[in-house]
Design an enzyme around this catalytic site. Structure first.
Site, mmCIF file in Angstrom:
data_model
loop_
_atom_site.group_PDB
_atom_site.id
_atom_site.type_symbol
_atom_site.label_atom_id
_atom_site.label_comp_id
_atom_site.label_asym_id
_atom_site.label_seq_id
_atom_site.Cartn_x
_atom_site.Cartn_y
_atom_site.Cartn_z
ATOM 1 N N GLU A 372 0.826 -1.200 0.000
ATOM 2 C CA GLU A 372 0.000 0.000 0.000
ATOM 3 C C GLU A 372 0.858 1.248 0.000
ATOM 4 O O GLU A 372 1.758 1.390 0.836
ATOM 5 C CB GLU A 372 -0.892 0.044 1.249
ATOM 6 C CG GLU A 372 -2.110 -0.827 1.196
ATOM 7 C CD GLU A 372 -2.991 -0.636 2.434
ATOM 8 O OE1 GLU A 372 -4.149 -1.081 2.377
ATOM 9 O OE2 GLU A 372 -2.534 -0.058 3.434
ATOM 10 N N CYS A 373 0.607 2.150 -0.916
ATOM 11 C CA CYS A 373 1.178 3.499 -0.927
ATOM 12 C C CYS A 373 2.705 3.460 -0.803
ATOM 13 O O CYS A 373 3.393 3.244 -1.791
ATOM 14 C CB CYS A 373 0.542 4.347 0.164
ATOM 15 S SG CYS A 373 0.706 6.129 -0.091
ATOM 16 N N GLY A 374 3.249 3.648 0.389
ATOM 17 C CA GLY A 374 4.693 3.566 0.547
ATOM 18 C C GLY A 374 5.242 2.227 0.102
ATOM 19 O O GLY A 374 6.352 2.137 -0.433
ATOM 20 N N SER A 472 -1.016 -0.757 -4.581
ATOM 21 C CA SER A 472 -1.965 0.323 -4.813
ATOM 22 C C SER A 472 -1.678 1.483 -3.876
ATOM 23 O O SER A 472 -1.140 1.310 -2.783
ATOM 24 C CB SER A 472 -3.395 -0.184 -4.579
ATOM 25 O OG SER A 472 -4.322 0.880 -4.572
#
Length: 507
Positions: A372-374, A472
Site C-alpha cells: 500500500e502506498c509507501g 496500490s
C-alpha cells in the site's frame, strides 16, 4: 443522541490546526500518570496521531472510521476496547463538522460522537480572539441539537487579561471551561508533508511528552472533566451484539455492491463469508501462514485492529525492517508492505541491495505480496525523493515514483478491473488515498477504477494487480475488507503448501 453510553469524551477542534492533538496528548499524558488503562481512539484514517497516543498510553490506538469500516463496527470497536479501560479519549479530525463531503457531517468528528453517544470537548484557538469566541462556541453548540457539548478548552491564551476577556464572553453560555492552555513555545512536535513526524524519528519525544504531562495536570479542570472520561458501565452482550444494529448488512458487504452512501461491512469476523470462504478461513487457521510485515521508520502506516484481524484469521505476523534487515525473515509465506515515508529514507533503502535483490527474486517467483502506498513506492524501479535524488528500489513494478507538491487526498470507492492477490475482478472496496508521489508510467491494465466519496463517476485509475501481487496507493482497512483479507491470507496458505517445490523455498 443515540446508542448506549459507555463513557469517554471526544476532543474536537473548531477547525484544523487549533491544537487538538496537543490538547489530546496533554490529557492522555496526565491520565497515564493516574492509570495504565487509558484507551484512546482517533477519528478517520490517520496513521500518525495514533502512534503518539500509543507512545503515551502504552496501548494501541484504534481508528474510528465508518467509511473504511461501518457504523456498526465503530460502535463495536469502541465498546470492546473500553471494556478494561479506566479512561477513554477520542481525538477528532479537522473541524467538528468536517466530514467526507461538504454537504453533511458523514464521517466527521460529530458523526462519531453521535454514533457513540459521547460528549464533545471543543478546542478553540484563542490566539486572535476575545469576545468573538462567544459567537464561535455558541454556533458550534447550537448547530446540531443531537450533539452534546460538555465544555470548551481555550488554547493559546496569551495573558491573564486575555483569559478574563474570554471568560467574560463565555459567561453567558452556561458552558464550563474545562481547560486553559497558555501559548507554548517549548512544546512543539515537528511536522512535514503528510502531517506530524512519526514517533520513531523523534529522539527527544519523551521530554516533550513529560512536559505535556505536567501541563495536563495543571491546565484542565479535573473535577469537571473526570466524570466524563470514566466509562460508566460495560455494555451487555445483547447491546454489544452486531445483529442488534440495523446498519450491519453482511450481504451488502459480501457482494461489494456500489453505493454513494456509507459501506455496510459487518463487524462479525465470520458472518459475511460464503461456505467456500469459511473453508478458506479453516485452512488459514490450520496452516498458520507466516506473514512478513514491514515495520520500521520507513514503513509504519498500519491500523492496529487491521493487524489484529489478520492474526485473528490465523496469520502469524512477523515484523521485519527493510531498512535494517539484509534478508527477509525465514520461512515466510507472504509479504505486507504498508505505507509510510520511504521518500525520507531513499538512500538507506537503496543501500540495502541484498534485500532488494532477494525481494525482487521472491516476489517474481510468486511470494504473495500486498503493498500500500509507501509499499508501492518501494516496489517501483526508482524513487525520486523530495530533493530530486533518484534511488533504485526493488524493481518489481515497471515505473518510477516521483515526489510532487500536489497532494492526492480523500476517500475512494475502488472497483477492481483486474484480479489481484487480495481481490477478484469487479469487487468494490472503500479506501483512502493520502500521498504526494505519482508514478511516471501508469499500470496497464490498472488494478482499480476510483470514484470519490461524493461523486457519481470514476475519476482515475491506478494500481497493479496479479495472481500474487497487490500494489496500490489506496489504503484499505481489513476490518472493512474482511473477504479480501481472507483471499490474501488464503494465497499465503497456498504458498506455504507449495513452497517446498519452489526454486526459492521458505527456509
Amino acid at each position: 443522541m443515540n446508542g448506549n453510553p459507555t463513557g469517554g469524551v471526544v476532543i474536537a477542534g473548531e477547525r484544523s490546526g487549533v491544537g487538538k492533538t496537543t490538547v489530546t496528548l496533554a490529557l492522555l499524558s496526565a491520565l497515564a500518570q493516574r492509570s495504565q488503562r487509558v484507551q484512546s481512539f482517533k477519528v478517520g484514517p490517520d496513521y500518525i496521531d495514533p502512534m503518539f497516543h500509543r507512545r503515551v498510553t502504552g496501548r494501541p490506538c484504534y481508528n474510528l472510521d465508518p467509511v473504511l469500516t461501518s457504523a456498526a463496527y465503530v460502535r463495536q470497536c469502541f465498546e470492546e476496547r473500553c471494556r478494561d479501560a479506566d479512561f477513554a479519549v477520542v481525538e477528532g479530525v479537522m473541524g467538528l463538522f468536517d466530514g467526507a463531503t461538504g454537504s453533511s457531517d458523514t464521517a466527521s468528528t460529530a458523526h462519531i460522537a453521535k454514533l457513540l453517544n459521547l460528549p464533545v470537548v471543543l478546542v478553540v484557538d484563542c490566539s486572535r480572539l476575545s469576545r468573538s469566541v462567544l459567537a464561535i462556541v455558541h454556533g458550534y453548540r447550537s448547530l446540531d441539537p443531537d450533539l452534546t457539548l460538555a465544555g470548551v478548552v481555550l488554547n493559546r491564551v496569551g495573558s491573564d487579561r486575555h483569559l478574563e476577556l474570554l471568560q467574560d464572553a463565555l459567561g453567558t453560555l452556561d458552558l464550563p471551561i474545562l481547560g486553559v492552555l497558555r501559548r507554548q513555545s517549548d512544546i512543539t512536535i515537528p511536522d512535514r508533508h503528510l502531517g506530524l513526524v512519526p514517533t520513531a524519528e523523534l529522539p527527544q519525544l519523551q521530554d516533550c511528552l513529560d512536559r505535556l504531562a505536567d501541563l495536563g495536570q495543571t491546565c484542565f479542570d479535573w473535577a469537571r472533566l473526570l466524570p466524563h472520561l470514566t466509562p460508566s458501565r460495560p455494555p451487555s452482550p445483547a447491546e454489544a451484539s452486531p445483529e442488534a444494529s440495523p446498519e450491519a448488512s453482511p450481504e451488502a458487504s459480501a457482494q461489494n455492491k456500489p453505493s454513494h452512501h456509507l459501506p455496510t461491512a459487518s463487524p462479525s469476523p465470520w458472518g459475511l463469508f460464503s461456505p467456500n470462504q469459511q473453508g478458506a478461513c479453516d485452512r488459514i487457521r490450520r496452516t498458520r501462514p507466516r506473514l512478513a510485515v514491514a515495520q520500521d521508520a520507513a514503513f509504519s502506516f498500519y491500523y492496529a485492529d487491521g493487524l489484529d484481524y489478520l492474526a485473528e484469521l490465523g496469520a502469524e505476523l512477523v515484523p521485519w525492517s527493510p531498512l535494517a534487515d539484509a534478508t527477509l525473515p525465514e520461512a515466510v509465506d507472504g509479504l505486507y508492505l504498508g505505507g509510510g515515508f520511504p521518500e525520507m529514507f531513499g538512500a538507506a533503502l537503496a543501500d540495502n541491495q541484498p534485500l532488494r535483490q532477494q525481494l525482487r527474486q521472491r516476489i517474481t517467483a510468486g511470494l504473495p505480496t500486498y503493498a500500500e502506498c509507501g509499499g508501492l513506492m518501494y516496489l517501483a524501479e526508482t524513487l525520486v525523493d523530495l530533493q530530486g535524488q533518484a534511488w533504485p528500489m526493488v524493481g518489481v513494478l515497471p515505473t518510477t515514483v516521483t515526489m510532487e507538491s500536489r497532494l492526492t487526498l480523500g476517500y475512494r470507492q475502488a472497483t477492481a478491473t483486474v484480479a489481484s492477490v487480495a481481490l477478484q475482478a469487479h469487487q468494490q472496496v472503500w479506501g483512502h488515498e493520502f500521498h504526494h508521489s505519482q508514478v511516471t508510467v501508469p499500470p496497464t491494465p490498472p488494478l482499480f477504477q476510483l470514484r470519490r466519496f461524493d461523486a457519481k463517476n470514476p475519476h482515475a485509475t491506478e494500481g497493479w494487480g496479479s495472481r500474487h501481487v497487490h500494489a496500490s496507493y489506496v489504503h484499505l482497512h481489513w476490518q472493512g475488507c474482511q473477504v479480501q483479507a481472507v483471499q490474501f491470507l488464503s494465497a499465503c496458505a497456498d504458498y506455504r503448501a507449495t513452497a517446498s517445490l519452489s526454486a526459492f523455498p521458505r527456509a
